[in-house]
Design a protein around this motif. Sequence first.
Motif, PDB file in Angstrom:
ATOM      1  N   UNK B 443       0.832  -1.276  -0.041  1.00 29.20           N
ATOM      2  CA  UNK B 443      -0.052  -0.039  -0.257  1.00 29.20           C
ATOM      3  C   UNK B 443       0.841   1.211  -0.094  1.00 29.20           C
ATOM      4  N   UNK B 444       0.615   2.178  -0.870  1.00 26.08           N
ATOM      5  CA  UNK B 444       1.110   3.485  -0.841  1.00 26.08           C
ATOM      6  C   UNK B 444       0.433   4.517  -0.575  1.00 26.08           C
ATOM      7  N   UNK B 445       1.119   5.444   0.424  1.00 25.90           N
ATOM      8  CA  UNK B 445       0.517   6.552   0.939  1.00 25.90           C
ATOM      9  C   UNK B 445       1.200   7.674   0.150  1.00 25.90           C
ATOM     10  N   UNK B 446       0.590   8.662  -0.558  1.00 27.03           N
ATOM     11  CA  UNK B 446       1.190   9.456  -1.445  1.00 27.03           C
ATOM     12  C   UNK B 446       0.854  11.127  -1.100  1.00 27.03           C
ATOM     13  N   UNK B 447       1.804  11.939  -1.310  1.00 28.57           N
ATOM     14  CA  UNK B 447       1.640  13.175  -1.357  1.00 28.57           C
ATOM     15  C   UNK B 447       1.869  13.854  -2.693  1.00 28.57           C
ATOM     16  N   UNK B 448       0.800  14.520  -3.488  1.00 25.33           N
ATOM     17  CA  UNK B 448       0.995  15.144  -4.711  1.00 25.33           C
ATOM     18  C   UNK B 448       1.740  16.274  -4.386  1.00 25.33           C
ATOM     19  N   UNK B 480      -2.141  14.395   2.735  1.00 21.20           N
ATOM     20  CA  UNK B 480      -1.477  15.652   2.957  1.00 21.20           C
ATOM     21  C   UNK B 480       0.040  15.967   3.279  1.00 21.20           C
ATOM     22  N   UNK B 481       0.416  14.677   4.128  1.00 24.97           N
ATOM     23  CA  UNK B 481       2.025  14.707   4.578  1.00 24.97           C
ATOM     24  C   UNK B 481       1.885  13.290   5.109  1.00 24.97           C
ATOM     25  N   UNK B 482       3.329  12.893   4.986  1.00 25.75           N
ATOM     26  CA  UNK B 482       3.925  11.588   5.500  1.00 25.75           C
ATOM     27  C   UNK B 482       4.169  12.058   6.965  1.00 25.75           C
ATOM     28  N   UNK B 483       3.903  11.286   8.008  1.00 21.29           N
ATOM     29  CA  UNK B 483       4.320  11.485   9.517  1.00 21.29           C
ATOM     30  C   UNK B 483       5.809  10.957   9.232  1.00 21.29           C
ATOM     31  N   UNK B 484       6.847  11.845   9.972  1.00 17.20           N
ATOM     32  CA  UNK B 484       8.325  11.217   9.996  1.00 17.20           C
ATOM     33  C   UNK B 484       9.058  11.079  11.058  1.00 17.20           C
TER      34      UNK B 484
END
Lengths: 506, 506
Positions: B443-448, B480-484
């Motif tokens: 599964x990909x979580x993507x921020x455009x 909206x964003x990827x948690x880091x």
Amino acid sequence: MSTVHRLTLADILAEHSRSRPLITAVVDGDVRLDYPRLEERVARLAGALAAEGVGAGDRVLWLGQNSHRVLELLLAAGRLGAILCPANWRQSPDELAFVLSDLSPKVVVWERSEAVEAVRSRAAEAVGSGGARWVLSGDEYEEFLAGGPVEPDGFVDDTAPVLALYTAAFDGRPNAALLSHQALVAHSASLLHVRQIEPGFTFLNSGPLFHVGTMMFCLATLLAGGTNVFTPAFDAEEVCRLIDAERCTQAFLFGQMIDAVVAANAGGKYDLKSLGFISHSEEWDSMITVSDTPWCRSKMGGYGQTEVAGMLTFLGLAPGAAGFAGRPSPLVQVRLLDASGEEVPSGEAGEICARGKSIFSGYFNRPELNVKKFRGGWHHTGDLGRREPDGTITFIGPRLRMIKSGNENVYPAEVERVLKTHPAVADAAVIGVPDDQWGQSVKAVVVLRPDAVADAEALVGHVRGLLASYKKPKHVEFAESIPKKGFTPDYDALDERYGGGGYPGA
Amino acid sequence: MSTVHRLTLADILAEHSRSRPLITAVVDGDVRLDYPRLEERVARLAGALAAEGVGAGDRVLWLGQNSHRVLELLLAAGRLGAILCPANWRQSPDELAFVLSDLSPKVVVWERSEAVEAVRSRAAEAVGSGGARWVLSGDEYEEFLAGGPVEPDGFVDDTAPVLALYTAAFDGRPNAALLSHQALVAHSASLLHVRQIEPGFTFLNSGPLFHVGTMMFCLATLLAGGTNVFTPAFDAEEVCRLIDAERCTQAFLFGQMIDAVVAANAGGKYDLKSLGFISHSEEWDSMITVSDTPWCRSKMGGYGQTEVAGMLTFLGLAPGAAGFAGRPSPLVQVRLLDASGEEVPSGEAGEICARGKSIFSGYFNRPELNVKKFRGGWHHTGDLGRREPDGTITFIGPRLRMIKSGNENVYPAEVERVLKTHPAVADAAVIGVPDDQWGQSVKAVVVLRPDAVADAEALVGHVRGLLASYKKPKHVEFAESIPKKGFTPDYDALDERYGGGGYPGA
């Protein structure tokens, strides 16, 4: 040594077969092998050797001229923890017979060339097979190799010896210096540094592989993942052809060999521009690319011997140095020690001693000699040197023996070297004679040049001008010639004829 | 290891004090020491540390900015078989407190600079002295050193650790990578080769010595017998001044640091021509001497990490390579292994694993982690790479975790890297979600990017075009964003939010 820190010659080949799958590892006549193919052959060759009972510490002998098989056998032996000795095919049958019985190899791979066959057959006659399996180079070698199971990559400690080179005939018979994987890799790393070996390095093995001078560049080329080109023995025309055809970037060449190459290429038939090498003569320099690497900046590379895997010091690491042997390789330490193991002061002559990664593992089967060579944790090279005020090292000459005069040490080689710089002197040898007051005093035996004139006083004055006063000869005798053992004075004969004696420790 | 093959950092210094008595070893503000003087100070400092009970395996901590004292302490610790850790003075008091209690040093040498003092005082408050002797850098350090008896050069095995650098916070807390004399010397030798370090090399330590990037050149300079110039921390104007004044031949500079130096020297006030370094910008190139050594030919040196003493692979050893990390250092082997320890085929992603002379000795006081990192006799870097058809290596990214889909392994880092090459994608993270049929699916979580348009199908097609089909995402969610966590995705948070789970071994 833990496995995670291991680096054997076999490991290097295993890496290259992955990192350099498209690069040619060896060229030898019609044979051209890339790294994966070389590794495949080495794995089979190791299997074939193992099937003959070759295991850790066992010896394999190569008896032939230069060949890619020397490298294959070295790598295969290394994979098993065994040792390859490339024998000197130029030696006499008597000498080869000594090597065969001294080394007692389990496998001998031999070549039926004219040059080799005469010495081999008479040596083999003298010692018999000794239980060794003899494999004829060529088709028989190919069958032997092809029949081998692939030897799995076992655990070999990289401090294990893998190469034996005969040298150092201290007592009239040579000794086999054992060089470990670690020593060969470390020395190769120092050559990568000083010669600035880069990707694409292609070395023409145009000197004999039974000497460290050629072998050290063969192995540096291996470490760098370059290409080793083999030719059976030096032939000027063939050297030109190979440099041109294979775009060799370096070859084993010096002095008269270079002159012969220049003569062979007088018409400019061959393009030698790929060669990045030392300046030699106007003609030579115009044929090649004169290289500016530290190694190539000087004609004399430094000081070395088989027991240190090649070079111990490099002139290229000491531009403008006072000492013409330069500075030590980054991977060794050097000390100049007196007979009691104490460091001599700067400016004084001492035995060149060394410690570090590229030092040999001792001589094969010479436990007493090894204890002596490694006393105090330093390898004693048997050569004399001196530190100059800038810290660089001058190589004086072989130590051989020492004179004790008063409380001072006098090394004949040092006094001889200075005597020979006098324009009237053709040759000279120095001995110690018993002296009631000083224990010993220095005596010079001098051969003058034809028509040259010099008296004892002049010669003593010359030495006194260049060395500490206690080193000057107290006695000078003139002679027609100096008795020799090989290239060095026969000191026993000199002592007998000129009254030598009273040496320390004697 | 036999003494005759030993080469510790102390041995290197001992050699330089003889071979390079006139060469400046360190420059630091008003301090200027030649090699004999440096050795004399190190011998006394070792004696002073020994008098505080520092012996084999004990730790000494440096808490300060860059200083020649870091090198002195490292060499003195090495003479005793002890370990120096230069602590990161930029870390938080909490982090430093962890280091102090984790490492339990016997001696701490600290600096009362503003930058250091805040963190030190609060960390020391938290852990107390822990029995350590705290020595203040400056006069107190000089008194401490001067009071030391000269420590004789004892026997230290060169496989003993001598440097500890904190890194690799796998579980939120860093681990101290232990580097042996052997590893540091071997890595330095590889830099001598690839950077073509020559006599006269003068390195400006303008990056922090608690990171391997600066430390590795400091040590290569030591091995080469060059000059190390220290400056407390990067300051563009001061860097210009020092390059000019000391004729530095290299400095620790990259990217924005170079831009800052160019700006500081806009008027050409300083002569930076002694610097032989990488090309960067037209202005920079006109100020310095663009170097043609393999190291300087590319802006990206290769692939490395603290655990391999610096660089594992060099781009300079692979001109025209397909893989942008280049080829391994001559003194290591690299394998790309799957989770079961088998080598993956060329073109497939695997964990970058290594063996050889410059590999670290494990983390301090982490026996279980060390067993895991060294399983099968290979150091597992925790990073993913791939062999290209020409044998060169591409670094993909940190391994972190693995998805098992069907019988296939999928590494999030690899899929993320490919997703990010799509022009519409600003950021992406990949997780595994439980799948009845396949165990897990991707599964990909993507921020455009702002205003960019791309649907799931387009992104899946993009990945399928560049990777094996089983690696393509089955599910795509836009966010909206990827948690880091620092620079890497916070996979735990992602799993929780987007339904990840079912990982192999979990």
